[in-house]
Each structure stands twice: as C-alpha cells, then as structure tokens.
Design a protein around this motif. Structure first.
Motif, PDB file in Angstrom:
ATOM      1  N   MET A  90      53.076  13.088 -29.314  1.00  0.00           N
ATOM      2  CA  MET A  90      51.893  12.848 -30.282  1.00  0.00           C
ATOM      3  C   MET A  90      52.384  11.573 -31.112  1.00  0.00           C
ATOM      4  O   MET A  90      53.738  11.879 -31.655  1.00  0.00           O
ATOM      5  N   ASN A  91      51.716  10.477 -31.296  1.00  0.00           N
ATOM      6  CA  ASN A  91      52.424   9.390 -32.002  1.00  0.00           C
ATOM      7  C   ASN A  91      52.136   9.445 -33.331  1.00  0.00           C
ATOM      8  O   ASN A  91      51.015   9.872 -33.723  1.00  0.00           O
ATOM      9  N   ALA A  92      52.781   8.999 -34.234  1.00  0.00           N
ATOM     10  CA  ALA A  92      52.419   8.942 -35.963  1.00  0.00           C
ATOM     11  C   ALA A  92      51.368   8.027 -35.868  1.00  0.00           C
ATOM     12  O   ALA A  92      51.055   6.940 -35.237  1.00  0.00           O
ATOM     13  N   ALA A  93      50.446   8.110 -37.116  1.00  0.00           N
ATOM     14  CA  ALA A  93      49.357   7.199 -37.451  1.00  0.00           C
ATOM     15  C   ALA A  93      49.903   5.836 -37.801  1.00  0.00           C
ATOM     16  O   ALA A  93      50.613   5.736 -38.372  1.00  0.00           O
ATOM     17  N   PHE A  94      49.013   5.064 -37.148  1.00  0.00           N
ATOM     18  CA  PHE A  94      49.275   3.432 -37.874  1.00  0.00           C
ATOM     19  C   PHE A  94      47.883   3.191 -38.504  1.00  0.00           C
ATOM     20  O   PHE A  94      46.960   3.750 -38.400  1.00  0.00           O
ATOM     21  N   ASP A  95      48.325   2.240 -39.278  1.00  0.00           N
ATOM     22  CA  ASP A  95      47.184   1.646 -40.129  1.00  0.00           C
ATOM     23  C   ASP A  95      46.066   0.949 -39.242  1.00  0.00           C
ATOM     24  O   ASP A  95      44.835   1.133 -39.520  1.00  0.00           O
ATOM     25  N   VAL A  96      46.544   0.331 -38.202  1.00  0.00           N
ATOM     26  CA  VAL A  96      45.480  -0.376 -37.463  1.00  0.00           C
ATOM     27  C   VAL A  96      45.964  -0.179 -35.862  1.00  0.00           C
ATOM     28  O   VAL A  96      47.396  -0.448 -35.495  1.00  0.00           O
ATOM     29  N   LEU A  97      45.194  -0.034 -35.155  1.00  0.00           N
ATOM     30  CA  LEU A  97      45.236  -0.027 -33.654  1.00  0.00           C
ATOM     31  C   LEU A  97      44.530  -1.212 -32.968  1.00  0.00           C
ATOM     32  O   LEU A  97      43.376  -1.202 -32.858  1.00  0.00           O
ATOM     33  N   ILE A  98      45.095  -2.050 -32.287  1.00  0.00           N
ATOM     34  CA  ILE A  98      44.423  -3.182 -31.556  1.00  0.00           C
ATOM     35  C   ILE A  98      44.229  -3.034 -30.041  1.00  0.00           C
ATOM     36  O   ILE A  98      45.387  -2.487 -29.582  1.00  0.00           O
ATOM     37  N   ILE A  99      43.073  -3.164 -29.744  1.00  0.00           N
ATOM     38  CA  ILE A  99      42.884  -2.658 -27.968  1.00  0.00           C
ATOM     39  C   ILE A  99      42.828  -4.080 -27.467  1.00  0.00           C
ATOM     40  O   ILE A  99      41.844  -4.823 -27.789  1.00  0.00           O
ATOM     41  N   GLY A 100      43.863  -4.554 -26.847  1.00  0.00           N
ATOM     42  CA  GLY A 100      43.740  -5.961 -26.231  1.00  0.00           C
ATOM     43  C   GLY A 100      44.700  -7.078 -26.555  1.00  0.00           C
ATOM     44  O   GLY A 100      44.971  -7.022 -27.942  1.00  0.00           O
ATOM     45  N   GLY A 101      45.729  -7.132 -25.792  1.00  0.00           N
ATOM     46  CA  GLY A 101      46.756  -8.180 -26.104  1.00  0.00           C
ATOM     47  C   GLY A 101      46.671  -9.664 -25.840  1.00  0.00           C
ATOM     48  O   GLY A 101      47.555 -10.109 -25.281  1.00  0.00           O
ATOM     49  N   GLY A 102      45.527  -9.975 -25.862  1.00  0.00           N
ATOM     50  CA  GLY A 102      45.080 -11.560 -25.691  1.00  0.00           C
ATOM     51  C   GLY A 102      45.372 -12.305 -26.882  1.00  0.00           C
ATOM     52  O   GLY A 102      45.972 -11.840 -27.882  1.00  0.00           O
TER      53      GLY A 102
ATOM     54  N   VAL B  10      38.123   6.576 -27.598  1.00  0.00           N
ATOM     55  CA  VAL B  10      38.223   6.282 -29.028  1.00  0.00           C
ATOM     56  C   VAL B  10      37.505   7.400 -29.543  1.00  0.00           C
ATOM     57  O   VAL B  10      36.336   7.457 -29.446  1.00  0.00           O
ATOM     58  N   THR B  11      38.113   8.303 -30.319  1.00  0.00           N
ATOM     59  CA  THR B  11      37.409   9.389 -30.924  1.00  0.00           C
ATOM     60  C   THR B  11      37.794   9.721 -32.109  1.00  0.00           C
ATOM     61  O   THR B  11      38.776   9.700 -32.853  1.00  0.00           O
ATOM     62  N   PRO B  12      36.422   9.853 -33.160  1.00  0.00           N
ATOM     63  CA  PRO B  12      36.549   9.971 -34.511  1.00  0.00           C
ATOM     64  C   PRO B  12      37.380  11.273 -34.702  1.00  0.00           C
ATOM     65  O   PRO B  12      36.936  12.293 -34.083  1.00  0.00           O
ATOM     66  N   ASN B  13      38.430  11.362 -35.851  1.00  0.00           N
ATOM     67  CA  ASN B  13      38.932  12.573 -36.101  1.00  0.00           C
ATOM     68  C   ASN B  13      39.367  12.612 -37.633  1.00  0.00           C
ATOM     69  O   ASN B  13      40.360  12.078 -37.873  1.00  0.00           O
TER      70      ASN B  13
ATOM     71  N   GLU C 204      40.338   9.352 -39.358  1.00  0.00           N
ATOM     72  CA  GLU C 204      41.231   8.512 -38.568  1.00  0.00           C
ATOM     73  C   GLU C 204      40.757   8.484 -37.175  1.00  0.00           C
ATOM     74  O   GLU C 204      39.659   9.307 -37.089  1.00  0.00           O
ATOM     75  N   TYR C 205      41.134   7.592 -36.338  1.00  0.00           N
ATOM     76  CA  TYR C 205      40.631   7.691 -34.735  1.00  0.00           C
ATOM     77  C   TYR C 205      41.610   8.113 -33.810  1.00  0.00           C
ATOM     78  O   TYR C 205      42.997   7.677 -34.361  1.00  0.00           O
ATOM     79  N   THR C 206      41.414   8.931 -33.156  1.00  0.00           N
ATOM     80  CA  THR C 206      42.424   9.327 -31.935  1.00  0.00           C
ATOM     81  C   THR C 206      41.983   8.469 -30.779  1.00  0.00           C
ATOM     82  O   THR C 206      40.997   8.285 -30.258  1.00  0.00           O
ATOM     83  N   VAL C 207      43.180   7.908 -30.224  1.00  0.00           N
ATOM     84  CA  VAL C 207      43.030   6.928 -29.095  1.00  0.00           C
ATOM     85  C   VAL C 207      43.602   7.418 -27.956  1.00  0.00           C
ATOM     86  O   VAL C 207      44.954   7.440 -27.958  1.00  0.00           O
TER      87      VAL C 207
ATOM     88  N   THR D 182      48.773   9.350 -26.442  1.00  0.00           N
ATOM     89  CA  THR D 182      47.715   9.371 -27.405  1.00  0.00           C
ATOM     90  C   THR D 182      48.150   8.876 -28.715  1.00  0.00           C
ATOM     91  O   THR D 182      49.467   9.072 -28.962  1.00  0.00           O
ATOM     92  N   TYR D 183      47.275   7.994 -29.293  1.00  0.00           N
ATOM     93  CA  TYR D 183      47.773   7.655 -30.549  1.00  0.00           C
ATOM     94  C   TYR D 183      46.705   7.944 -31.673  1.00  0.00           C
ATOM     95  O   TYR D 183      45.596   8.243 -31.409  1.00  0.00           O
ATOM     96  N   HIS D 184      47.000   7.561 -33.153  1.00  0.00           N
ATOM     97  CA  HIS D 184      46.196   8.040 -34.099  1.00  0.00           C
ATOM     98  C   HIS D 184      46.177   6.850 -34.974  1.00  0.00           C
ATOM     99  O   HIS D 184      47.438   6.255 -35.225  1.00  0.00           O
TER     100      HIS D 184
END
Length: 322
Positions: free
Chosen positions: A1-13, A101-104, A107-110, A116-118
């Motif tokens: 399980m990853n530590a929580a980030f302030d921001v998770l960005i989906i897409g590396g364009g 992407v799930t509300p938790n 925060e959100y669990t991705v 898995t990321y938070h």
C-alpha cells in the motif's frame, strides 16, 4: 500500500506533465499514473506529423521548446516532453493502467493494474486518443483495417481506402499516395473538413480535383471484405477492390472511467463531463479534469495550447482550500 499523495494525476501526456510541474511548484506531493509511455498519445501519432501550433504554444512549465521548423514535428515534441519529464525528475509510473477511483473518507483510493494508491486530490488528464470511434460495420475487425495510421511506406503500391475528411485522414491519404498507393477517400460530408491544416487543405483538394486521389463525398462504407469494400454513395452502392482500410473516424475519451469515478456526463451525444471551468473541479469533490478530456465527444475544443492553464487553475484551487 502506497502512502497518500496530495495529488494523483491520471495520464502522462503534456497536460498531465504540466499538472505535475505545477503541483511541485505549489509544494504538493504528487504522482502520475500513465498506462503507456511518456506522452503516449503523441507517441501514437503518425511518424511524420506536423503540429498545427508553433513550438512556443506547446511549452509547459516555462521550459523553452526549441524547434528547427516553423511548426514542430512529432519527433521534436517527443524529445521535448521526454526531456521535461526526465530533467525535472517527474514522479511518474509508466505502463500502469488505472482501473478504479474510489472515495475513501477524505481521500481517494486509486486501483491500478500494478497496485493501489491513496490521494487527497485526483486529476484526470487522460486525453481522448485511446478509444477509436468504430464504424460498426461488417469486416471492421479484419486485420487489414486500422484506426491508427503510422507510416506511409507500409502501404506502397497497395489499394488503400481512407475514411474521414479531417487532418488525420488527409495526412494518411496524401502520404500514402506519395508513396505509390492507389488511394480512395470516403467522406460523409460534402467537402474536406474546414479544420484541416491550412497548408495541407489545398494540396488534398487539388489531388482530388485532378483525379490522383478518388473521393466519394456524401458517402459511407457499409462493408469490408478481404479484397474489396462496399460504399454507399449518392449514385448508389459501389464496390471497389481494396487491400487496406485506414479508418480515421476520430477517437473518444475513456467515458467508462469517468462514469465509474462518479463524474456526471451530459445526456446528449456530446457526453460533456461536468466541471467548473474556473477551478476544473468536477461534481466529485477534489476530482479535477485537465486537457482534452474536458470536451467529451467535442475533441476539437481543447488542445495543448489552450489547456495548459488548467494545471494552474487546479493547483490554485487546491491551495486555496487546503
């Protein structure tokens, strides 16, 4: 399980990278999750594609984009964005697809294909190039049919049918014709699209006018077979011999991911996602949109040059609500 980030960005364009740079500037911890390579959509563009925009309008993070051409090419853009990502040591996970992407709580669990990321905030910068608009006709699944055009050399001396009338279709038609293909275009409308690059449009129109490229206007392809295709034209059905079909019918965002994330879509065929244009926040708290995905099926509304400011809007809203 990853530590929580302030921001998770989906897409590396380009816009995902821009969001990462702005997050770092704002002092926020972040991570990008990208299902392909760095700027995956640009990698899948045709090999010899030239951008409509000049290089300075494609810049992100105040990093100069130097091009030897008036308008940069795909290889130059790949080099530029890769250098931005590596020189700034962008925290990016490649070849990892976001599944949910799930509300938790707050925060959100991705959940991804690899882990898995938070994160407190999530940005969807997923573009629109991954899912082609299908024709839904017999034979579309044959190996000779592609919705992604890469290199004209492959089609030398072959009988090629190009479906579409906008930039991708026009580029494919002209490039394969100049490599010796016998090219036919099938176009729903009455003419070549108005958004075709201004330095290319006269070229394709003149090739059609002189008969070097045959074009059926107000027409649709109704069936594809191994050695021929059926076309419905204003003068009735036509069958022509064919070796390859390049179906440049456009692409669409990953609506399934948007819907499962809880983002509301308009009820019409445009499927515009709900978001505040001042903050880019969607109807889901702390979930944001950035880039082309904002347009839904109107994929021509947003480009790199007019959505680079999305990153700044998002980070300003996050900081103001911290």
């Amino acid at each position: 399980m990853n530590a929580a980030f302030d921001v998770l960005i989906i897409g590396g364009g380009p816009i995902g990278l821009s969001c990462a740079l702005e997050a770092r500037k704002a002092g926020l911890s972040y991570i990008i999750i990208e299902k392909g390579c760095v700027v995956n959509s640009l990698f899948n563009y045709p090999l010899y594609m030239t951008f409509f925009s000049t290089s300075e309008r494609l810049e992100i993070g105040n990093v100069p984009f130097v091009s030897i051409n008036p308008k940069p090419t795909r290889p130059e853009a790949l080099e530029y964005y890769r250098r931005v990502a590596t020189s700034h040591h962008i925290n990016i996970k490649l070849f990892e697809e976001v599944k949910q992407v799930t509300p938790n709580a707050d925060e959100y669990t991705v959940t991804t294909s690899k882990g898995t990321y938070h994160a407190r905030h999530v940005i969807l910068a997923t573009g629109f190039y991954d899912i082609p608009n299908l024709l839904q006709i017999p034979g579309e699944d044959l190996p000779k049919v592609t919705h992604y055009y890469k290199d004209p050399h492959f089609y030398a001396t072959q009988r090629v049918l190009v479906i579409g009338a906008h930039n991708s279709a026009v580029d494919a038609a002209l490039e394969t014709y100049r490599k010796g293909a016998q090219v036919t275009m099938v176009i729903r409308q009455e003419a070549i699209g108005n958004r075709v690059k201004y330095w290319v449009k006269p070229d394709i129109e003149n090739r059609i006018k002189e008969g070097a490229i045959q074009a059926y206007f107000h027409s649709t392809v109704t069936a594809i077979r191994e050695n021929e295709v059926d076309i419905n034209t204003p003068d009735g059905p036509v069958t022509i011999p064919n070796d390859f079909v390049i179906a440049m019918t456009g692409y669409q965002p990953n609506f399934e991911l948007l819907k499962t994330t809880g983002i509301a879509l308009s009820d019409d065929e445009k499927k515009h996602p709900a978001y505040n244009p001042l903050t880019m926040e969607t109807n889901m708290p702390r979930i944001y949109l950035a880039g082309v995905v904002c347009g839904g099926m109107d994929t021509h509304l947003w480009f790199i040059e007019n959505s680079r400011d999305h990153a700044g809007k998002i980070m300003a809203h996050i900081k103001n609500n911290a």
